[in-house]
Design an enzyme around this catalytic site. Structure first.
Site, PDB file in Angstrom:
ATOM      1  N   LEU A  70       0.823  -1.204   0.000  1.00  0.00           N
ATOM      2  CA  LEU A  70       0.000   0.000   0.000  1.00  0.00           C
ATOM      3  C   LEU A  70       0.857   1.254   0.000  1.00  0.00           C
ATOM      4  O   LEU A  70       2.044   1.213   0.347  1.00  0.00           O
ATOM      5  CB  LEU A  70      -0.924  -0.031   1.219  1.00  0.00           C
ATOM      6  CG  LEU A  70      -1.842  -1.265   1.282  1.00  0.00           C
ATOM      7  CD1 LEU A  70      -2.455  -1.434   2.660  1.00  0.00           C
ATOM      8  CD2 LEU A  70      -2.935  -1.158   0.216  1.00  0.00           C
ATOM      9  N   PRO A  71       0.288   2.409  -0.381  1.00  0.00           N
ATOM     10  CA  PRO A  71       1.095   3.617  -0.577  1.00  0.00           C
ATOM     11  C   PRO A  71       1.721   4.214   0.676  1.00  0.00           C
ATOM     12  O   PRO A  71       2.840   4.706   0.631  1.00  0.00           O
ATOM     13  CB  PRO A  71       0.096   4.609  -1.201  1.00  0.00           C
ATOM     14  CG  PRO A  71      -0.992   3.769  -1.783  1.00  0.00           C
ATOM     15  CD  PRO A  71      -1.096   2.584  -0.876  1.00  0.00           C
ATOM     16  N   THR A 104       6.139   0.640   2.159  1.00  0.00           N
ATOM     17  CA  THR A 104       7.175   1.441   2.802  1.00  0.00           C
ATOM     18  C   THR A 104       6.481   2.520   3.627  1.00  0.00           C
ATOM     19  O   THR A 104       5.855   3.427   3.071  1.00  0.00           O
ATOM     20  CB  THR A 104       8.110   2.087   1.766  1.00  0.00           C
ATOM     21  OG1 THR A 104       8.811   1.055   1.056  1.00  0.00           O
ATOM     22  CG2 THR A 104       9.130   2.993   2.446  1.00  0.00           C
ATOM     23  N   LYS A 179      14.883   0.289   5.374  1.00  0.00           N
ATOM     24  CA  LYS A 179      14.449   0.748   4.050  1.00  0.00           C
ATOM     25  C   LYS A 179      14.536   2.267   3.956  1.00  0.00           C
ATOM     26  O   LYS A 179      14.951   2.828   2.928  1.00  0.00           O
ATOM     27  CB  LYS A 179      13.018   0.288   3.781  1.00  0.00           C
ATOM     28  CG  LYS A 179      12.382   0.846   2.497  1.00  0.00           C
ATOM     29  CD  LYS A 179      13.093   0.368   1.246  1.00  0.00           C
ATOM     30  CE  LYS A 179      12.559   1.064  -0.020  1.00  0.00           C
ATOM     31  NZ  LYS A 179      11.165   0.743  -0.309  1.00  0.00           N
ATOM     32  N   LYS A 254       7.851  10.914  -0.580  1.00  0.00           N
ATOM     33  CA  LYS A 254       7.325  10.366   0.671  1.00  0.00           C
ATOM     34  C   LYS A 254       8.422   9.660   1.462  1.00  0.00           C
ATOM     35  O   LYS A 254       8.574   9.867   2.676  1.00  0.00           O
ATOM     36  CB  LYS A 254       6.187   9.377   0.377  1.00  0.00           C
ATOM     37  CG  LYS A 254       5.587   8.715   1.617  1.00  0.00           C
ATOM     38  CD  LYS A 254       4.964   7.361   1.311  1.00  0.00           C
ATOM     39  CE  LYS A 254       6.013   6.303   1.093  1.00  0.00           C
ATOM     40  NZ  LYS A 254       5.450   4.943   0.928  1.00  0.00           N
TER      41      LYS A 254
END
Length: 274
Positions: A70-71, A104, A179, A254
């Site tokens: 998901l975003p 992420t 990450k 982001k």
């Protein structure tokens, strides 16, 4: 029947990364149920053999494993923990279902989801990915897992069908932190590589020649090797295909924001901050 055929995976989130990841699970022989808010994305996977679902409940109820891609953190919270108006994954699955979130997001959200899942007796790992759309399509992604040793072992058995490297970063949320560190570096290297190549081009250097020189010199990096920003230098790079998007700039923005936020929380002076 093999083990894969007896394992049902629910895959939620079929964007540029999620769709090829789900496709590779199908190719590996898993029974895959898919869901996304965009019907066309569901249909594309259905034509490959997935079971297309029209609701989150229908997608996850019969699954042994749930994978989310998901975003952002807010979407992960809404899908897994639910909202005031909608049930989340944790309310719809049995306690022997295993959850893998490949989004992420910020580490605190991953830890919060892991805590709620643990209270319900459900194993959860955060497993963000590196490798981009090309890596997702080729099944060569790198997964960075945060969670228990048992969770990492379970996750590896699934993630190895979508990637070639699976690392255990540590406890819940540590996959996200690793990450974030990686993408903070990647964003910086991308920007610097573009500036250096542009300087050369502005001074009449051939971008392919300059790239080859730097690849054999101290400026060598991943962007030059696999994601060159100059058209025609690398056949499979977005630049050679009219900059057709893979990993969107808004998602990198982001990720860089997550890095800056993490630096602030650690009371670190970040050279990228203005």
């Amino acid at each position: 029947m093999n083990e894969q055929a007896n394992t049902t995976i629910a895959f939620v989130g079929l964007g540029n990364m999620g769709s090829p990841m789900a496709s590779n699970l199908l190719k590996a022989g898993f029974a895959v149920r898919v869901y996304d808010r965009v019907p066309a994305l569901i249909e594309a996977l259905r034509q490959e053999g997935a079971v297309g679902c029209s609701s989150l409940r229908d997608t996850v109820e019969s699954a042994n494993i749930v994978v989310t891609m998901l975003p952002a953190g807010e979407h992960v919270k809404a899908v897994i923990l639910g909202t005031e108006s909608d049930e989340g994954v944790l309310e719809l699955i049995s306690d022997d279902t295993f959850l893998i979130d490949c989004s992420t997001i910020d580490p605190d959200t991953a830890r919060a989801v892991a805590s709620v899942a643990s209270e319900k007796g459900i194993e959860f790992v955060d497993a963000p990915v590196s490798g981009g759309v090309a890596g997702a399509t080729a099944g060569t992604l790198t997964f960075i897992v945060g969670g228990t040793d048992s969770g990492f072992s379970k996750a590896t058995a699934i993630l190895s069908h979508m990637g070639k490297n699976v690392f255990h970063a540590g406890k819940a949320g540590d996959g996200q932190m690793a990450k974030i560190c990686n993408n903070l570096l990647l964003g910086s290297v991308m920007a610097a590589t573009c500036e250096a190549l542009n300087l050369g081009v502005d001074n009449d250097l051939n971008p392919e020649v300059l790239s080859n020189i730097m690849l054999q010199s101290s400026g060598r990096n991943w962007v030059l090797e696999l994601y060159n920003p100059c058209p025609g230098v690398l056949e499979h790079a977005p630049a050679s295909h009219q900059y057709t998007p893979g990993f969107m700039c808004k998602l990198m923005s982001k990720d860089l924001g997550l890095g800056l936020d993490a630096a602030k929380l650690s009371n670190l002076q970040c050279p990228w901050e203005r």
